[in-house]
Design a protein around this motif. Structure first.
Motif, PDB file in Angstrom:
ATOM      1  N   LEU A  87       0.842  -1.190   0.000  1.00  0.00           N
ATOM      2  CA  LEU A  87       0.000   0.000   0.000  1.00  0.00           C
ATOM      3  C   LEU A  87       0.877   1.240   0.000  1.00  0.00           C
ATOM      4  O   LEU A  87       1.972   1.252   0.581  1.00  0.00           O
ATOM      5  CB  LEU A  87      -0.908   0.059   1.230  1.00  0.00           C
ATOM      6  N   VAL A  88       0.379   2.293  -0.626  1.00  0.00           N
ATOM      7  CA  VAL A  88       1.016   3.599  -0.554  1.00  0.00           C
ATOM      8  C   VAL A  88       0.031   4.552   0.109  1.00  0.00           C
ATOM      9  O   VAL A  88      -1.141   4.628  -0.287  1.00  0.00           O
ATOM     10  CB  VAL A  88       1.411   4.112  -1.948  1.00  0.00           C
ATOM     11  N   THR A  89       0.496   5.263   1.137  1.00  0.00           N
ATOM     12  CA  THR A  89      -0.326   6.247   1.835  1.00  0.00           C
ATOM     13  C   THR A  89       0.051   7.635   1.334  1.00  0.00           C
ATOM     14  O   THR A  89       1.241   7.992   1.300  1.00  0.00           O
ATOM     15  CB  THR A  89      -0.097   6.179   3.352  1.00  0.00           C
ATOM     16  N   THR A  90      -0.947   8.424   0.935  1.00  0.00           N
ATOM     17  CA  THR A  90      -0.708   9.817   0.535  1.00  0.00           C
ATOM     18  C   THR A  90      -1.404  10.734   1.523  1.00  0.00           C
ATOM     19  O   THR A  90      -2.472  10.416   2.041  1.00  0.00           O
ATOM     20  CB  THR A  90      -1.225  10.087  -0.882  1.00  0.00           C
ATOM     21  N   ARG A 247      -5.092   9.009   2.325  1.00  0.00           N
ATOM     22  CA  ARG A 247      -5.710   8.020   1.438  1.00  0.00           C
ATOM     23  C   ARG A 247      -4.756   6.862   1.263  1.00  0.00           C
ATOM     24  O   ARG A 247      -3.543   7.060   1.165  1.00  0.00           O
ATOM     25  CB  ARG A 247      -6.056   8.636   0.083  1.00  0.00           C
ATOM     26  N   TYR A 248      -5.314   5.648   1.251  1.00  0.00           N
ATOM     27  CA  TYR A 248      -4.511   4.438   1.104  1.00  0.00           C
ATOM     28  C   TYR A 248      -4.751   3.854  -0.281  1.00  0.00           C
ATOM     29  O   TYR A 248      -5.893   3.619  -0.681  1.00  0.00           O
ATOM     30  CB  TYR A 248      -4.876   3.416   2.178  1.00  0.00           C
ATOM     31  N   HIS A 249      -3.670   3.614  -0.995  1.00  0.00           N
ATOM     32  CA  HIS A 249      -3.744   3.115  -2.370  1.00  0.00           C
ATOM     33  C   HIS A 249      -3.083   1.738  -2.400  1.00  0.00           C
ATOM     34  O   HIS A 249      -1.849   1.638  -2.280  1.00  0.00           O
ATOM     35  CB  HIS A 249      -3.016   4.054  -3.327  1.00  0.00           C
ATOM     36  N   THR A 250      -3.887   0.692  -2.536  1.00  0.00           N
ATOM     37  CA  THR A 250      -3.311  -0.652  -2.618  1.00  0.00           C
ATOM     38  C   THR A 250      -2.691  -0.838  -3.994  1.00  0.00           C
ATOM     39  O   THR A 250      -3.362  -0.710  -5.013  1.00  0.00           O
ATOM     40  CB  THR A 250      -4.371  -1.732  -2.362  1.00  0.00           C
ATOM     41  N   ARG A 251      -1.410  -1.139  -4.009  1.00  0.00           N
ATOM     42  CA  ARG A 251      -0.678  -1.278  -5.263  1.00  0.00           C
ATOM     43  C   ARG A 251      -0.572  -2.732  -5.720  1.00  0.00           C
ATOM     44  O   ARG A 251      -0.363  -3.005  -6.901  1.00  0.00           O
ATOM     45  CB  ARG A 251       0.746  -0.704  -5.126  1.00  0.00           C
ATOM     46  N   PRO A 616     -14.359   7.212 -23.178  1.00  0.00           N
ATOM     47  CA  PRO A 616     -13.920   7.356 -21.788  1.00  0.00           C
ATOM     48  C   PRO A 616     -13.623   8.808 -21.416  1.00  0.00           C
ATOM     49  O   PRO A 616     -13.321   9.653 -22.262  1.00  0.00           O
ATOM     50  CB  PRO A 616     -12.635   6.527 -21.751  1.00  0.00           C
ATOM     51  N   THR A 617     -13.719   9.081 -20.124  1.00  0.00           N
ATOM     52  CA  THR A 617     -13.363  10.383 -19.564  1.00  0.00           C
ATOM     53  C   THR A 617     -11.986  10.267 -18.922  1.00  0.00           C
ATOM     54  O   THR A 617     -11.742   9.359 -18.126  1.00  0.00           O
ATOM     55  CB  THR A 617     -14.390  10.807 -18.495  1.00  0.00           C
ATOM     56  N   PRO A 618     -11.064  11.169 -19.242  1.00  0.00           N
ATOM     57  CA  PRO A 618      -9.713  11.077 -18.659  1.00  0.00           C
ATOM     58  C   PRO A 618      -9.739  11.130 -17.133  1.00  0.00           C
ATOM     59  O   PRO A 618     -10.480  11.908 -16.531  1.00  0.00           O
ATOM     60  CB  PRO A 618      -8.996  12.291 -19.251  1.00  0.00           C
ATOM     61  N   ALA A 619      -8.902  10.299 -16.536  1.00  0.00           N
ATOM     62  CA  ALA A 619      -8.789  10.269 -15.077  1.00  0.00           C
ATOM     63  C   ALA A 619      -7.797  11.295 -14.569  1.00  0.00           C
ATOM     64  O   ALA A 619      -7.875  11.731 -13.420  1.00  0.00           O
ATOM     65  CB  ALA A 619      -8.369   8.871 -14.620  1.00  0.00           C
ATOM     66  N   VAL A 620      -6.835  11.649 -15.411  1.00  0.00           N
ATOM     67  CA  VAL A 620      -5.806  12.592 -15.000  1.00  0.00           C
ATOM     68  C   VAL A 620      -5.228  13.258 -16.234  1.00  0.00           C
ATOM     69  O   VAL A 620      -5.178  12.658 -17.315  1.00  0.00           O
ATOM     70  CB  VAL A 620      -4.690  11.871 -14.197  1.00  0.00           C
ATOM     71  N   ASP A 721      -4.525   5.919  -8.514  1.00  0.00           N
ATOM     72  CA  ASP A 721      -5.851   5.330  -8.723  1.00  0.00           C
ATOM     73  C   ASP A 721      -6.011   4.777 -10.134  1.00  0.00           C
ATOM     74  O   ASP A 721      -6.874   3.931 -10.386  1.00  0.00           O
ATOM     75  CB  ASP A 721      -6.939   6.366  -8.464  1.00  0.00           C
ATOM     76  N   ALA A 722      -5.214   5.277 -11.075  1.00  0.00           N
ATOM     77  CA  ALA A 722      -5.321   4.815 -12.460  1.00  0.00           C
ATOM     78  C   ALA A 722      -4.972   3.330 -12.542  1.00  0.00           C
ATOM     79  O   ALA A 722      -4.054   2.855 -11.896  1.00  0.00           O
ATOM     80  CB  ALA A 722      -4.401   5.624 -13.357  1.00  0.00           C
TER      81      ALA A 722
END
Length: 791
Positions: A87-90, A247-251, A616-620, A721-722
């Motif tokens: 996980l990465v925490t931001t 926010r926690y991002h599971t990688r 699709p709508t761009p995420a970033v 998140d992508a």
């Protein structure tokens, strides 16, 4: 600010539902050259997604990561298949607790303490500090009364942290405390008003759990507390609450495939190597027919498919419980019972034994001793609880015969049991229950089943009902424990008591199975699941949607679930199966034209319909100069060019679709497309859609490397998140590029987490390849360019 957390679940399976994680972050080696490497996805949209991989460099100076080292604190569980996640925490503010906001929209990850749940908990508007909601917890009257907790990730080991929360204890309710990092706060002292509790500790782990519980054990049942504005901050003292939460991002989520270890001089290093759950689907060399997989998957405790080849003299148990084989029993003289020449369930492709008696009392049946018993009422010794379910397929043109019998196997005058037959003349299903006191015959209002067609049968001891071809018939049978003798094809009893039986079956019987259930919500399969075997055996679930089929195939290899998104089309039968699970899963993926890959946060698979990529709508959005890396790659070649497709489906036409203009310009680029579509029209649609998109593929960005750690937190979070099928826009490209702005779809990526760096190298494809027509839309209704109809 961001920090990485690595956890392993020693002693657990990756598909377990009760995983307890162990933080191993402090042993991860992060430097300019060593750290964490992750691969995911595919090289492009026309390639299959590959099994994701993880590599982590670990300090092994105390031998804790050495398999077989008895002195390891994780011994003996440093082994293959250990679950692992990254996980990465931001963080934008100071509140490291992702569940620290004010409960305005949801519970923010707060869950009951494992094994110590409160009576109730949930968002409540009665008492709150800000907004309209707080978290209300109602205590039980046992142990501590329960607890509510939220886990925080990414803490810096050796640093002081302070956890805090505001609590509102109702008058008459017990005082409460909060706990975190092994420390406990002082108990609350105020009632009918909010009071802030706090606790400070020095962390030895990157992971901590903030818990709210009562200060008395046990509290009075039904007493309560409200909580609001929780926080974990990197500080030796409590400060003002921050709504800027982590926010926690599971990688990565997967399982260890090896623990290679070695030395640099005398310094021991280990490398954790893992694969994601897509690897789980490739471990079996071949699946059996659908009906077999579902019987076995639903936990049959006795299972005789009776699919042995011609020349066999017995049928083996395939339940995994090592039941005795079914052998041939002769009654009277004459008759035949031949394996391998009859036909069983329509979709399974397996043979079945053919019963050909000389008369109702002269013929052969199959019989075995059920050892150990499925259930027991205690009359024969040990009590074995549970309700039985029996299942079988049969096919006959002769009524008045018995296809299955279960009995205690005692002498005829003292025996009791139950058998299943077709009523003479009408062919309706009959159930005969008998004992030393006589017999009772119950007739179900079925149609004539002696019609030379295959039929599926289920009997449920608990309800006393039967199901034939998926239809329920209430007949009210009783309880039958201590069944020791199973006979297929006659009423024959135990050979030890010269009970040859009669009513010999004419036709086939196959897939004889038995289950044990302990209550409607207890262990064992549901009746609905067992009855659903009818569809598996009848047509291999012909016509179900692709996401339902994907979930079904995944269940055959014990994948706990499939997260589906988009609108799915139907797929044809796969009743016979016969290849590896991954092969059949890929067939469904290809038929749908979607994307399958492993979830980054759980043991589930993810299945996207082709519609997920439409418009699709761009995420970033990224500015080219902010990428901070070389290696952006554009290509214009024939790698994806397709202008001729020969397409087919099972039982359908073979069709040829082409783009004549493309062929005249580039020559023939041919592809074979074999899909499980249910109509010829849908095969044509799939082939046409591919030709439209790839008859003249345009230049595209195929590699998008990003030094993500140099970007602002909002952009960084969006990149984390992508995932596969996310869309990224790159603006302000150099003048030599094909355009100043390009929009690309993520197909996969390579990820490197080093000391102070987070590098992402995305494999991408053109997003507008998946643009489809939208009526009167300024972007997707431009004549000649975006007026493409998708299917």
């Amino acid at each position: 600010m961001s920090r990485v957390t690595v956890e392993a679940a020693f002693g657990y399976s990756p598909i377990a539902t009760d995983i307890v994680w162990t933080d191993i972050t402090r042993y991860v080696t992060l430097s300019d050259s060593k750290g964490i490497s992750i691969t995911r996805g595919a090289a492009d949209e026309l390639s299959d997604t590959q099994t994701g991989t993880l590599s982590v460099d670990l300090d092994n100076s105390d031998g804790r990561f050495t398999p077989g080292n008895a002195s390891s604190p994780y011994s003996p569980n440093v082994r293959r298949n250990t679950p692992v996640r990254v996980l990465v925490t931001t963080l934008t503010g100071k509140n490291w607790l992702a569940g620290g906001s004010s409960f305005e929209s949801d519970s923010h990850g707060w869950v009951p303490t494992p094994g110590d749940a409160p009576q109730a908990y949930g968002r409540d508007a009665t008492h709150h500090l800000a907004g309209s909601f707080g978290m209300k917890v109602t205590w039980t009257g046992v142990n501590t009364g329960g607890g509510l907790q939220s886990t925080v990730y990414g803490l810096k080991i050796g640093t002081q942290y302070t956890a805090s929360a505001y609590v509102y204890v109702a008058a008459g309710s017990p005082a409460v405390v909060i706990k975190c990092g092994g420390a406990t706060s002082a108990a609350s002292t105020v009632t009918d008003a909010f009071e802030r509790l706090s606790v400070t500790w020095t962390t030895t782990s990157a992971v901590a759990t903030l818990q709210l519980t009562s200060a008395s054990s046990p509290p009075a049942a039904g007493t309560m507390v409200w909580m609001d504005q929780a926080q974990v901050e990197e500080s030796a003292t409590v400060t003002s609450w921050s709504s800027s939460i982590a926010r926690y991002h599971t990688r990565f989520f997967g399982m260890v495939t090896s623990w290679p270890m070695g030395w640099e001089g005398l310094a021991s290093e280990a490398q954790l190597v893992a694969s994601d759950m897509l690897k789980w689907t490739s471990r079996r060399p071949a699946l059996g027919p659908m009906v077999v997989e579902e019987v076995q998957g639903d936990g049959a405790q006795l299972y005789y498919p009776l699919s042995e080849p011609e020349g066999s003299m017995s049928g083996g148990d395939q339940s995994g419980y090592s039941r005795p084989s079914m052998t041939i029993r002769q009654s009277g003289t004459g008759g035949a019972l031949t394996f391998g020449i009859g036909t069983g369930a329509p979709s399974d492709g397996l043979p079945a034994p053919l019963f050909e008696p000389a008369s109702t009392s002269d013929g052969k049946s199959l019989q075995c001793t059920v050892s150990p018993r499925l259930t027991s009422g205690g009359a024969e010794g040990e009590v074995i609880p549970g309700d039985q379910v029996y299942e079988a397929w049969f096919n006959t043109g002769t009524s008045g015969r018995v296809f299955m019998k279960w009995a205690r196997g005692s002498a005829p005058a003292f025996d009791n049991g139950i058998y299943f037959q077709l009523e003479s003349g009408t062919g309706k299903l009959q159930v005969v229950e008998y004992s030393t006191f006589g017999s009772t015959t119950l007739t179900a209002a079925t149609p004539n089943l002696a019609n030379s067609q295959p039929h599926h049968f289920v009997w449920d001891e608990e309800s006393g009902d039967v199901w034939v071809d998926g239809v329920q018939y209430a007949i009210g049978t009783g309880v039958h424990t201590d069944m020791l003798l199973l006979t297929v094809g006659s009423t024959a009893g135990s050979p030890f008591f010269s009970d040859p039986g009669s009513q010999h079956w004419v036709g086939t019987v196959s897939h004889v199975a038995a289950y044990v259930r302990n209550g409607a919500d207890g262990p064992g399969p549901s009746i609905a699941d067992i009855v659903d075997h009818y569809q598996a055996g009848l047509d291999g679930h012909e016509g179900e949607t692709a996401d339902a089929r994907m979930t079904r195939l995944a269940s055959y290899v014990r994948i706990p679930g499939v997260t589906a998104s988009g609108t799915f089309s139907t797929v044809a039968s796969q009743g016979q199966l016969g290849s590896s699970p991954l092969s059949h899963i890929r067939d469904v993926e290809r038929t749908e034209g979607g994307r399958l890959f492993a979830d980054r946060a759980s043991a589930n698979l993810v299945f996207q319909a082709r519609t997920v990529r439409y418009n699709p709508t761009p995420a970033v959005s990224l500015v080219y100069a902010d990428l901070e890396t070389p290696g952006v790659e554009f290509s214009d070649d024939d790698q994806k060019l397709i202008n001729l497709i020969t397409a087919s489906r099972p039982g359908g036409a073979t069709q040829r679709i082409q783009d004549a203009e493309s062929i005249s310009l580039y020559g023939v680029y041919e592809q074979q497309l074999d899909v499980l579509k249910t109509t010829d029209e849908s095969v044509t649609d799939a082939a046409t859609w591919a030709i439209i998109r790839y008859a003249d593929p345009q230049p595209e960005m195929r590699q998008l490397p990003v030094e993500a750690s140099t970007l602002g937190t909002t952009t960084y979070r969006a990149l984390l998140d992508a995932d596969i099928s996310s869309v990224i826009t790159v603006t302000t490209l150099p003048s030599q590029a094909m355009a100043a702005t390009v929009t690309s779809t993520v197909e996969g990526y390579v990820e490197r987490i080093l000391q102070g760096r987070h590098f992402l190298d995305f494999h991408t494809s053109r997003s507008d390849t998946d643009s489809v027509w939208v009526l009167d839309d300024t972007t997707y209704s431009v004549l000649g360019t975006t007026t493409r109809l998708a299917y």
